[in-house]
Design a protein around this motif. Structure first.
Motif, PDB file in Angstrom:
ATOM      1  N   GLN A 219      37.709  35.717  42.272  1.00  0.00           N
ATOM      2  CA  GLN A 219      36.429  35.349  42.280  1.00  0.00           C
ATOM      3  C   GLN A 219      35.959  34.720  41.318  1.00  0.00           C
ATOM      4  N   PHE A 220      34.528  34.431  41.080  1.00  0.00           N
ATOM      5  CA  PHE A 220      34.189  33.641  40.111  1.00  0.00           C
ATOM      6  C   PHE A 220      33.313  35.207  39.314  1.00  0.00           C
ATOM      7  N   SER A 221      32.879  34.807  38.229  1.00  0.00           N
ATOM      8  CA  SER A 221      32.041  35.504  37.096  1.00  0.00           C
ATOM      9  C   SER A 221      30.107  35.323  36.804  1.00  0.00           C
ATOM     10  N   ASP A 222      30.926  34.212  37.408  1.00  0.00           N
ATOM     11  CA  ASP A 222      29.177  33.003  36.408  1.00  0.00           C
ATOM     12  C   ASP A 222      28.711  32.560  37.616  1.00  0.00           C
ATOM     13  N   ALA A 223      27.750  31.292  37.759  1.00  0.00           N
ATOM     14  CA  ALA A 223      27.312  30.813  39.115  1.00  0.00           C
ATOM     15  C   ALA A 223      28.102  29.337  38.651  1.00  0.00           C
ATOM     16  N   ALA A 224      28.797  28.964  37.165  1.00  0.00           N
ATOM     17  CA  ALA A 224      28.758  27.577  36.988  1.00  0.00           C
ATOM     18  C   ALA A 224      30.740  27.390  36.998  1.00  0.00           C
ATOM     19  N   ASN A 225      30.770  28.617  37.569  1.00  0.00           N
ATOM     20  CA  ASN A 225      32.718  28.900  37.905  1.00  0.00           C
ATOM     21  C   ASN A 225      33.417  28.291  37.265  1.00  0.00           C
ATOM     22  N   THR A 226      33.371  29.269  35.970  1.00  0.00           N
ATOM     23  CA  THR A 226      33.718  28.792  34.498  1.00  0.00           C
ATOM     24  C   THR A 226      35.562  29.358  35.449  1.00  0.00           C
ATOM     25  N   ASP A 227      36.057  28.281  34.885  1.00  0.00           N
ATOM     26  CA  ASP A 227      37.637  28.785  35.109  1.00  0.00           C
ATOM     27  C   ASP A 227      38.648  29.183  33.732  1.00  0.00           C
ATOM     28  N   GLU A 228      38.202  28.971  32.827  1.00  0.00           N
ATOM     29  CA  GLU A 228      38.296  29.361  31.185  1.00  0.00           C
ATOM     30  C   GLU A 228      37.699  29.932  30.250  1.00  0.00           C
ATOM     31  N   SER A 229      37.916  30.897  29.394  1.00  0.00           N
ATOM     32  CA  SER A 229      37.497  31.814  29.285  1.00  0.00           C
ATOM     33  C   SER A 229      37.884  32.375  27.236  1.00  0.00           C
ATOM     34  N   THR A 230      37.332  32.001  26.580  1.00  0.00           N
ATOM     35  CA  THR A 230      37.915  32.323  24.874  1.00  0.00           C
ATOM     36  C   THR A 230      37.385  33.249  24.399  1.00  0.00           C
ATOM     37  N   GLN A 231      36.350  34.127  24.930  1.00  0.00           N
ATOM     38  CA  GLN A 231      35.413  35.224  24.469  1.00  0.00           C
ATOM     39  C   GLN A 231      35.827  36.294  26.094  1.00  0.00           C
ATOM     40  N   GLY A 232      36.308  36.257  26.772  1.00  0.00           N
ATOM     41  CA  GLY A 232      36.164  37.343  28.008  1.00  0.00           C
ATOM     42  C   GLY A 232      35.500  37.759  28.423  1.00  0.00           C
ATOM     43  N   ILE A 233      34.287  36.641  28.351  1.00  0.00           N
ATOM     44  CA  ILE A 233      32.700  37.321  29.080  1.00  0.00           C
ATOM     45  C   ILE A 233      32.867  36.421  29.994  1.00  0.00           C
ATOM     46  N   TYR A 234      32.847  35.805  30.416  1.00  0.00           N
ATOM     47  CA  TYR A 234      32.817  34.581  31.713  1.00  0.00           C
ATOM     48  C   TYR A 234      34.201  33.895  31.937  1.00  0.00           C
ATOM     49  N   GLY A 235      34.044  33.842  33.141  1.00  0.00           N
ATOM     50  CA  GLY A 235      35.924  33.778  33.764  1.00  0.00           C
ATOM     51  C   GLY A 235      36.427  33.786  35.216  1.00  0.00           C
ATOM     52  N   ILE A 236      37.057  33.195  35.405  1.00  0.00           N
ATOM     53  CA  ILE A 236      37.521  34.085  36.723  1.00  0.00           C
ATOM     54  C   ILE A 236      37.672  34.953  36.791  1.00  0.00           C
ATOM     55  N   ILE A 237      37.845  35.237  37.878  1.00  0.00           N
ATOM     56  CA  ILE A 237      38.302  37.079  37.810  1.00  0.00           C
ATOM     57  C   ILE A 237      40.050  37.108  39.107  1.00  0.00           C
ATOM     58  N   PRO A 238      40.800  37.122  38.518  1.00  0.00           N
ATOM     59  CA  PRO A 238      42.102  37.002  39.589  1.00  0.00           C
ATOM     60  C   PRO A 238      42.260  37.474  40.326  1.00  0.00           C
ATOM     61  N   ASP A 239      42.556  37.058  41.595  1.00  0.00           N
ATOM     62  CA  ASP A 239      42.972  37.833  42.511  1.00  0.00           C
ATOM     63  C   ASP A 239      44.700  39.326  42.141  1.00  0.00           C
ATOM     64  N   TYR A 240      44.580  40.033  43.084  1.00  0.00           N
ATOM     65  CA  TYR A 240      45.632  41.530  42.818  1.00  0.00           C
ATOM     66  C   TYR A 240      45.350  42.184  43.668  1.00  0.00           C
ATOM     67  N   TYR A 241      46.475  42.838  43.699  1.00  0.00           N
ATOM     68  CA  TYR A 241      47.504  44.053  44.785  1.00  0.00           C
ATOM     69  C   TYR A 241      46.904  45.370  44.218  1.00  0.00           C
ATOM     70  N   VAL A 242      47.155  46.390  44.429  1.00  0.00           N
ATOM     71  CA  VAL A 242      47.164  48.057  44.583  1.00  0.00           C
ATOM     72  C   VAL A 242      47.652  48.892  45.088  1.00  0.00           C
ATOM     73  N   ILE A 243      48.207  49.442  45.123  1.00  0.00           N
ATOM     74  CA  ILE A 243      48.925  50.441  45.853  1.00  0.00           C
ATOM     75  C   ILE A 243      48.524  52.138  45.462  1.00  0.00           C
ATOM     76  N   ASP A 244      48.160  52.696  46.296  1.00  0.00           N
ATOM     77  CA  ASP A 244      47.470  54.392  45.919  1.00  0.00           C
ATOM     78  C   ASP A 244      48.227  55.393  47.032  1.00  0.00           C
ATOM     79  N   VAL A 245      48.882  56.567  46.563  1.00  0.00           N
ATOM     80  CA  VAL A 245      49.549  57.322  47.915  1.00  0.00           C
ATOM     81  C   VAL A 245      49.093  58.675  47.213  1.00  0.00           C
ATOM     82  N   SER A 246      48.472  59.373  47.738  1.00  0.00           N
ATOM     83  CA  SER A 246      47.884  60.509  47.862  1.00  0.00           C
ATOM     84  C   SER A 246      48.871  62.215  49.137  1.00  0.00           C
ATOM     85  N   TYR A 247      49.299  62.867  48.028  1.00  0.00           N
ATOM     86  CA  TYR A 247      49.876  63.985  48.864  1.00  0.00           C
ATOM     87  C   TYR A 247      48.775  64.925  48.796  1.00  0.00           C
TER      88      TYR A 247
END
Length: 820
Positions: A741-769
């Motif tokens: 997903q993008f963090s701004d409407a300009a669809n910025t794909d590179e960031s130097t300050q961390g404030i704008y740019g893409i948010i990469p895809d990810y996966y995560v697994i959770d377990v409860s017992y």
């Protein structure tokens, strides 16, 4: 002051007169119906005499079904007495039926048997449903949800990390929910959906026990308080069509229904103590009980410890108390009060480079955040007639939020100077009234009319100033005339009066229409000043100029919608709805500026509409599914663009979002292979969303163009998992895949300050017992982010950043639960 009181009273009298007029008009419609009717009431019990809630009782002869309430009560209203067969279904009970002669019987007790072994030998979880989620009923708790996209999460039945309010697990079966995982301690909920910002769930109308709990639903609809999951009975969500009943929010309704002690012994105690591998201790303790007329519930919560990143810590206290009392069969009164206070140290944001080196890093040692939240409400329910019900809620909020720290981008080194201070206080009062009237029809059917009004007054005060240069949580304000930094102080009074009407019109036992409208009068004001430091010579000397600013705006808004429901049988439904919508700008946002974000002074309100169409089935004994398409259209959509290195909040333009949402859940314990389990559930849940800007409001110079993707909307979200129940053991496993997903409407794909740019895809697994040792002691273990993935879901422009806010790495949480 007196003028405001007079105007408020005038609107109250006007709305009450309108309510009385419509109520009289709708009751007069009985000229179209048969005058004589009969009522069959009953109670569902097990063989030990315990009341069983949420058991489905239905009859094909009279074309009706009823679901037992928390005391096991159910009711049928019919026109022609006859001999009928009633069926009962629910988890862990043997499907059963009884024959009732309606010519001689008006009250019954339906006794059902559990299909498992003796109750003393196993832990009966989720007695009312095989699944821990369901859809809202057609008419439920003074709300109409026929033909609407809805979800109900039964918290009591979940095997998840409740001590940290793990949103990824709690909302795992709700489609198109985008979560910002920036609050490790679970004190603030950040969820959005269908392309809406998750920021403090501000695009939902957020409620607790059906009253609003956000800072200011009009001027500052952010929720700094989230109730602990252990104290919540269920969470209700209604998508865009919920705006007709709950106000002009594109996201819909998010409602936390708290436990109330009903259907329990007179005195019960629950003690839950948790500790995780990062050093956070959480204590939740509740006292509750009930009698035939009186029910009460009380909890006390405390959290303290360190987070998973450097320079993060928490110290939190909270409590909640509620009491409700029945005055006869037709009158009931509720009182509740909530308090929460916490101080947290915030590690700040990271650049992309630092995140990929070590997401635990922090270069902000002096950032602190404080919240003090107080909620109160009084609710009255009255049923003067069998078919007429009245609900009135008076509620209020007295609260504040304070933050102090360095708000420069994460590339700026902290030189241990004076810190930026933001202080907000909130004082709100609201009154909401609902009248529900059921109109009996020929074939044992009912049309339902719901009429409601709202009177609301809120005042938000925001200060922006300079704070101390220390390391501690000192939120005192310094005199800025000696600093070359601006300050501001604004009050934002808001007034809102609304009336809505919605109705379920049943053509027969399969087809129904749900038309409705809402009229709102909104008045927002802004009164205050900001300073401007003007240079007077070449030696950097300056004078502080004070600029006063006053704004006032009146809006009269009419939104409307219609729904269609076609039922094939008791469990399967085709639904569709279309609802116009509107969202007012927040004056409080306009005046708060930071070094990394500014707000366009000419920002305007949003408007648009939402369309849903889908098919769902909820057979609690076999399978459950919901597959739907949605379309959302925005005009003047508010978002962020990058202009000269700064993040600018403005009206970007018109946008549209298409989406496919699906949820499937199957009870596999009925198969020959898995029938040794008391429950073995599998679910698959996901959404595919595509949102683009179709028209831009003169912002091409900022690299935003027609066809750009909408920010904060993942291209896909896929979730799957299993739930197993066997004797005293319960286990859950889930995995989630979230697309780019993008963090701004300009669809910025590179960031130097961390404030704008893409948010990469990810996966995560959770377990409860969870393992129940005996009637008094339960052990619970959570492993969140089991594969220890490093990922992030948010690029913050201010608190808790600015910069990338990493999601937590692998977390082990151990909980000991004692009940008496």
């Amino acid at each position: 002051m007196y003028t405001k009181i007079i105007l408020t009273n005038f609107y109250m009298i006007l709305n009450l007169r309108i309510l009385v007029f419509f109520a009289t008009l709708f009751i007069w419609q009985n000229n179209y119906i048969y005058s004589q009717e009969f009522i069959l009431s009953g109670k569902v019990q097990d063989t030990s005499g315990n009341h069983l809630p949420d058991i489905v009782i239905y009859s094909n002869q009279i074309n009706q079904y009823s679901i037992s309430d928390s005391l096991g009560n159910f009711e049928f209203i019919y026109k022609k007495p006859s001999l009928v067969k009633l069926y009962a279904s629910g988890l862990n009970i043997i499907p059963d039926s009884i024959t009732v002669d309606l010519t001689t019987t008006t009250n019954i007790i339906f006794i059902v048997n559990f299909k498992s072994v003796e109750l003393s030998e196993i832990t009966i979880r989720n007695q009312n449903s095989i699944y821990d989620t369901r859809f809202l009923r057609s008419v439920e708790n003074f709300g109409i949800y026929e033909a609407k996209k809805s979800d109900v999460i039964n918290l009591e039945d979940l095997v998840v990390n409740k001590s940290n309010n793990n949103a990824r697990q709690i909302y795992s079966k709700v489609t198109s929910i985008n979560i910002w995982e920036s609050d490790y301690f679970g004190l603030q909920l950040d969820i959005g959906g269908r392309g809406l910002s998750p920021n403090r769930s501000s695009n939902f109308n957020t409620r607790q026990n059906n009253y609003e709990i956000s800072a200011d639903p009009l001027g500052y609809p952010e929720s700094y308080y989230t109730p602990p999951s252990q104290a919540v009975n269920q969470i209700q969500l209604v998508r865009g069509a919920g705006a007709l009943q709950y106000g002009t929010q594109f996201g819909g309704l998010l409602n936390f229904i708290m436990k109330d002690g009903e259907n329990s012994d007179p005195i019960n105690i629950e003690l839950s103590q948790s500790y995780d591998n990062h050093g956070t201790f959480s204590s939740y303790n509740s006292l509750y009980g009930g009698t035939k007329k009186l029910n009460y519930f009380l909890y006390i919560q405390h959290k303290k410890g360190d987070g998973w990143r450097e320079n993060s810590s928490i110290k939190q206290y909270g409590f909640y108390t509620s009491i409700n009392y029945r005055l006869g069969q037709r009158f009931r009164i509720y009182l509740d009060f909530t308090h929460m206070n916490y101080v947290s140290q915030q590690p700040g944001g990271l650049t992309d480079e630092n995140f990929y080196i070590n997401p635990k890093l922090s270069n902000r040692k002096r950032n602190w955040f404080n919240v003090n939240w107080n909620l109160y409400s009084n609710k009255i329910e009255y049923s003067p007639l069998n078919r007429l019900k009245i609900n009135n809620i008076t509620y209020g909020l007295i609260a504040s939020r304070k933050s102090i720290g360095l708000l420069d981008d994460p590339t700026v080194i902290d030189n241990i100077g004076n810190r930026d201070l933001l202080h907000g206080s909130f004082d709100n009062l609201g009154i909401e009234t609902r009248i529900q009237y059921d109109i009996p029809l020929k074939n044992n059917l009912n049309n339902t009319i719901l009429l409601g009004s709202k009177i609301y007054r809120g005042e938000t005060n925001f200060k922006q100033a300079i704070g101390s240069a220390g390391y501690d949580a000192d939120f005192s304000e310094l005199d800025t005339t000696i600093f070359s930094k601006p300050k501001s102080d604004f009050k934002f009074p808001n007034y809102n009066n609304a009336i809505f009407l919605e109705s379920v019109i049943r053509l027969n036992n399969k087809i129904s229409f749900v038309p409705g409208f809402r009229y709102e009068h909104i008045k927002t004001e802004s009164n205050g000043y900001y300073t401007y430091n003007k240079k007077i010579n070449s030696f950097e000397d300056f004078v502080e100029e004070i600029i006063r600013d006053t704004l006032s705006e009146n809006r009269r808004i009419f939104i409307y919608g219609i729904g269609l429901s076609i039922r094939n049988n008791l469990f399967t439904e085709f639904y569709a709805n279309a609802t116009s919508n509107y969202r007012a700008i927040n004056f409080s946002d306009i005046q708060i500026q930071t070094k990394t974000q500014i707000v366009d002074k000419e920002i305007k309100d949003e408007s648009g509409y939402t369309i849903d169409i889908g098919m769902r089935k909820d057979n609690q004994l076999l399978s459950k599914y919901d597959i739907s398409l949605f379309y959302t259209r925005y005009s003047n959509k508010i978002g962020d663009i990058i202009d000269d290195g700064l993040r600018v909040r403005t009206n970007i333009g018109s946008a549209q979002i298409f989406g496919l949402e699906f949820h499937y859940e199957k009870n596999l314990s009925t198969s020959n292979i898995l029938n040794r389990f008391d429950a073995f559930n599998f679910y698959l849940n996901g959404s595919i969303n595509r949102g683009r800007y179709v028209e831009i409001n003169d912002r091409q110079q900022s690299f935003v163009s027609s066809g750009n993707y909408i920010e904060e909307i993942p291209k896909y979200i896929l979730k799957t998992g299993i739930y197993i129940l066997k004797n005293k053991m319960a286990f859950s496993l889930q995995s989630q895949f979230t697309g780019l997903q993008f963090s701004d409407a300009a669809n910025t794909d590179e960031s130097t300050q961390g404030i704008y740019g893409i948010i990469p895809d990810y996966y995560v697994i959770d377990v409860s017992y969870e393992y129940t040792i005996n009637d008094y002691l339960t052990l619970h273990l959570d492993i969140n982010n089991m594969t220890n993935n490093y990922f992030f879901t948010r690029r913050a422009s201010a608190y808790p950043g600015p910069g990338i806010i990493p999601a937590a790495n692998r977390t082990l949480n151990f909980t000991l639960i004692m009940t008496f």
